[in-house]
Design a protein around this motif. Structure first.
Motif, mmCIF file in Angstrom:
data_model
loop_
_atom_site.group_PDB
_atom_site.id
_atom_site.type_symbol
_atom_site.label_atom_id
_atom_site.label_comp_id
_atom_site.label_asym_id
_atom_site.label_seq_id
_atom_site.Cartn_x
_atom_site.Cartn_y
_atom_site.Cartn_z
ATOM 1 N N ALA A 111 0.236 -1.412 0.040
ATOM 2 C CA ALA A 111 0.036 0.206 0.422
ATOM 3 C C ALA A 111 0.776 1.397 -0.213
ATOM 4 O O ALA A 111 2.293 1.356 0.634
ATOM 5 C CB ALA A 111 -0.850 -0.102 0.871
ATOM 6 N N ASN A 112 0.442 2.354 -0.364
ATOM 7 C CA ASN A 112 1.018 3.743 -0.222
ATOM 8 C C ASN A 112 1.538 4.142 1.005
ATOM 9 O O ASN A 112 2.787 4.611 0.368
ATOM 10 C CB ASN A 112 0.073 4.313 -1.090
ATOM 11 N N ASP A 113 1.141 4.184 2.027
ATOM 12 C CA ASP A 113 0.930 4.257 3.529
ATOM 13 C C ASP A 113 2.292 3.521 3.893
ATOM 14 O O ASP A 113 3.696 3.827 4.384
ATOM 15 C CB ASP A 113 -0.249 4.129 4.232
ATOM 16 N N ALA A 155 10.806 6.791 4.269
ATOM 17 C CA ALA A 155 11.359 7.360 5.705
ATOM 18 C C ALA A 155 12.612 6.591 6.018
ATOM 19 O O ALA A 155 13.553 7.679 6.805
ATOM 20 C CB ALA A 155 10.208 7.835 6.035
ATOM 21 N N LEU A 156 12.463 5.590 6.094
ATOM 22 C CA LEU A 156 13.690 4.548 6.936
ATOM 23 C C LEU A 156 15.547 4.338 6.314
ATOM 24 O O LEU A 156 16.166 4.155 6.772
ATOM 25 C CB LEU A 156 13.184 3.562 7.367
ATOM 26 N N LEU A 197 17.943 4.216 -1.516
ATOM 27 C CA LEU A 197 17.605 2.916 -2.136
ATOM 28 C C LEU A 197 15.814 2.801 -1.638
ATOM 29 O O LEU A 197 15.252 4.302 -1.786
ATOM 30 C CB LEU A 197 17.651 2.018 -0.867
ATOM 31 N N ALA A 198 15.586 2.328 -2.284
ATOM 32 C CA ALA A 198 13.758 2.604 -3.334
ATOM 33 C C ALA A 198 13.014 1.396 -2.214
ATOM 34 O O ALA A 198 13.240 0.340 -2.101
ATOM 35 C CB ALA A 198 13.095 1.756 -4.620
ATOM 36 N N ALA A 199 12.149 1.894 -2.294
ATOM 37 C CA ALA A 199 10.871 1.540 -1.005
ATOM 38 C C ALA A 199 10.358 0.641 -1.947
ATOM 39 O O ALA A 199 9.564 0.713 -2.570
ATOM 40 C CB ALA A 199 10.222 2.508 -0.644
ATOM 41 N N THR A 200 10.799 -0.959 -2.193
ATOM 42 C CA THR A 200 10.072 -1.826 -2.484
ATOM 43 C C THR A 200 9.335 -3.011 -2.436
ATOM 44 O O THR A 200 9.795 -3.476 -0.961
ATOM 45 C CB THR A 200 10.927 -2.204 -4.164
ATOM 46 N N ARG A 232 11.984 -1.950 11.795
ATOM 47 C CA ARG A 232 10.608 -0.887 11.338
ATOM 48 C C ARG A 232 10.301 -1.505 10.397
ATOM 49 O O ARG A 232 9.136 -1.415 9.471
ATOM 50 C CB ARG A 232 11.402 0.387 11.618
ATOM 51 N N CYS A 233 11.425 -1.785 9.139
ATOM 52 C CA CYS A 233 10.747 -1.987 8.116
ATOM 53 C C CYS A 233 10.307 -3.759 7.435
ATOM 54 O O CYS A 233 8.686 -3.316 6.691
ATOM 55 C CB CYS A 233 11.874 -2.502 6.911
ATOM 56 N N LEU A 234 9.763 -4.514 8.753
ATOM 57 C CA LEU A 234 9.290 -5.232 8.945
ATOM 58 C C LEU A 234 8.249 -5.422 9.237
ATOM 59 O O LEU A 234 6.745 -6.281 8.307
ATOM 60 C CB LEU A 234 10.396 -6.676 9.921
#
Length: 668
Positions: A325-327, A334-335, A340-343, A361-363
């Motif tokens: 999801a976008n959220d 932000a982390l 590095l890309a959020a994927t 936090r990513c997990l």
């Protein structure tokens, strides 16, 4: 399972007393191992061997009839030449069960007859025995871990080697029941599964099978497991031999042993795995108490290259990563360090600083995403020499705060730091020990529970004719108009009645196209006359004249009979390309229209059916109805035919029609 059979199996597996026949004091002998294992368990143990008065501190009787106690179970560690006599003695003293360790070569029919007539349950022949970990019963001829790791798995395996391997695997799972069932001369996998399902503390069932026995009862048991929410994981080896029809018919040649097993598992909601590594990883993942929400897979990595490797493996295995999801993407973005890309899958490694917080936090963001079914930290879990590398802590932090499933996936099992792995497992975190096997296990959990549609299997027999086309028509399948002829005059008259253009086909040849036995698009009498004369000279006077159908997509729909599983529905790319394309799917009947639609969706040629590059879509519902009708034919008449195949069925936007068919009746 009858109540008497159920009671005999329960008495065998939950034996309160057992007799060890062939007990021995000789160290490292088979008789000694039986005694050691039996005395480790909870049952009262009686020793039987006419050559000894006592073994250790235990008296030894000369025969079973000399025992002064009721015996639930006998362990027959005797050579084959003494087997029948000892089995009859076990029946005489009222034993409810027996374990046959030897091969019983040449004696199997007699063993079955003796046991069946007496109502005795039998584990084996050619087995290693069993452990009922819940009751403490150990009926083995070989030394196994003591204590056996306890847990919720009931394991039934035809392979004795795999039995020992899994019991000694030192993984994050344990057992309620473990059975090396061997040849299953009397008591079979279905019996053991029913027993396991009667135990409310069975959390999952693991089956390693070579040959399916008593398929209707096994199917019923697996459907019961699905209804109870108990996952069944099946590793199949070899399988049933192909019947003659599976070689003779086009579709039969395409339906292999693995395809039959896969169809059976799909129909019963069982998870079908490919090897022991995938078996163990899947069992460990399902042994965790947390279940998937049914969504995609999400993975977090500390390596860009290994992330790409996992993406490649997922593509090969058909495993879908969740669309985040976008959220979720914003939270992860932000982390991350710059660049590095959020994927998903996600590479987190940047500077490597504060791994516990960053990875945790990513997990957590992925775990909380509603589209994620299962989340994994995919790192190699090696021994760390840097104090700030805290992958295990990150996973444990997240697991403590969520009911969603989370695991660790390592790539090289020999590089895993066992202390760290055990720490994770002690807190219920599965550690999957291979990238391919672990990813496959994640996919299984993400899709579980598998959809199981029970279609009522009612006999709807109809009067059928002698030809394949008449059989199909009797089940409501549209077929082209076809008439027989065996002279030029008849051929011309039939064509005039049907209307041009027509198709001319020879009779009595299975693969007509390969011998020039089919001529399409004959537009008038002159063309028909020339074609018939040429065909009759080469292949004989008997032919059929049929309506010509233009355009559409060609599909093969039929069923073949497997010796073990019975009739299996096969849908494939049709026409002359059926073997070349190797695009087919096999299903266990009966099928509803939704089940038939799922088969069509599984074909690689599915885009052609949906309309490819501007072409109109075919009438997919009409095609699914043909598959469902063939499925019902398989249920009703599967014992009469080795194969029935409509090929091709031509699908158009306006309907479907079968233009050729093959039917092979079973030989007495």
């Amino acid at each position: 399972m009858s109540e008497a059979r159920r009671a005999a199996v329960a008495a065998m597996l939950g034996a309160r007393s057992m007799a060890v026949i062939g007990a021995s004091p000789r160290p490292d002998s088979f008789g000694s191992r039986m005694v050691i294992e039996a005395q480790r368990g909870s049952a009262r143990v009686h020793l039987v061997n006419p050559h000894y008065d006592r073994i250790g501190d235990t008296l030894c009787a000369p025969s079973m009839t000399d025992l002064d106690d009721d015996v639930d179970l006998v362990l027959l560690g005797v050579p084959d030449e003494a087997l029948l006599e000892q089995l009859e003695s076990a029946v005489a003293i009222g034993a409810r069960g027996a374990v046959l360790f030897g091969s019983a070569h040449g004696l199997r029919d007699k063993v079955t007859a003796i046991s069946t007539s007496s109502g005795m349950a039998v584990c084996g022949a050619g087995c290693m025995g069993f452990i009922n970990n819940a009751r403490g019963v150990r009926a083995l001829g070989y030394l196994e871990p003591d204590p056996l790791p306890s847990g919720g798995i009931s394991l039934i395996t035809h392979s004795g080697s795999a039995f020992s391997t899994l019991l000694r695997a030192r993984r994050g799972f344990g057992f309620r029941l473990a059975v090396s069932s061997g040849q299953e001369l009397v008591t079979n996998t279905a019996d053991y599964v029913e027993f396991a399902l009667d135990d409310p503390d069975t959390r999952s069932i693991a089956l390693l099978m070579e040959t399916p026995r008593d398929v209707p009862r096994l199917r019923k048991a697996l459907l019961r497991a699905a209804g109870q929410g108990v996952p069944v994981v099946i590793l199949t080896v070899g399988g049933s031999p192909r019947g003659k029809a599976m070689v003779a018919a086009h579709s039969g040649a395409l339906a292999g042993d693995r395809a039959a097993w896969h169809a059976f598992c799909a129909a019963t909601g069982a998870v079908h795995v490919g090897d022991l590594a995938e078996f163990a990883d899947t069992l460990e993942l399902f042994s965790a108490t947390k279940r998937s929400r049914r969504g995609g897979v999400a993975t977090v990595h500390d390596s860009g290259a290994e992330r790409a490797l996992v993406a490649d493996l997922a593509h090969d295995l058909g495993i879908e990563f969740a669309d985040l999801a976008n959220d979720t993407l914003a939270t992860i973005g932000a982390l991350l360090d710059d660049g590095l890309a959020a994927t998903n899958p996600l590479d987190v490694w940047g500077t490597g600083a504060d791994t516990r917080n960053l990875f945790g936090r990513c997990l957590r963001a992925m775990v909380d995403d509603p589209g994620v079914g299962v989340t994994a930290l995919a790192v190699d879990l090696v021994t760390e020499f840097d104090d700030d590398t805290a992958y295990a802590d990150a996973v444990l932090d997240v697991a403590a705060e969520t009911q969603a499933p989370i695991a660790v996936v390592a790539s090289v099992s020999s590089a895993i730091d066992q202390t760290t792995a055990q720490r994770l497992r002690d807190y219920g975190i599965p550690v999957l020990e291979g990238a391919r096997s672990g990813l496959a296990a994640l996919g299984h959990l993400a899709r579980w529970p598998l959809p199981v549609e029970e279609v009522p299997s009612r006999d709807r027999r109809r009067e059928i004719g002698a030809s394949a086309s008449e059989v199909l028509a009797a089940y409501g399948i549209p077929v082209v108009e076809s008439r027989s002829a065996d002279s030029l005059a008849q051929v011309v008259a039939v064509a005039a009645a049907i209307g041009y253009p027509v198709v001319l086909k020879t009779v009595g040849v299975l693969h007509k196209t390969e011998v020039g036995g089919v001529v399409l698009g004959l537009a008038d009498e002159a063309a028909l006359t020339a074609a018939y004369r040429k065909m009759a000279q080469r292949l004989g006077a008997a032919v059929t004249v049929e309506t010509m159908v233009d355009g559409g997509v060609e599909i093969s729909v039929g069923f073949v009979r497997d010796d073990a599983f019975g009739p299996l529905v096969v849908v494939a790319a049709g026409g002359t390309l059926i073997e070349l394309m190797q695009d087919r799917v096999v299903a266990y009947p009966p099928l509803s229209r939704p089940g038939a639609l799922r088969m069509l969706d599984s074909l690689r040629m599915a885009p052609l059916l949906a309309g490819w590059r501007g072409a109109p879509a075919v009438d997919i519902d009409a095609l699914a109805d043909v598959i469902a009708s063939v499925s019902q034919l398989a249920v009703d008449r599967g014992n009469e035919f080795d194969a029935v195949e409509a090929n091709p069925v031509i699908a158009t936007p306006h309907g479907v029609i079968a233009v050729d068919a093959v039917m092979i009746r079973r030989q007495p």
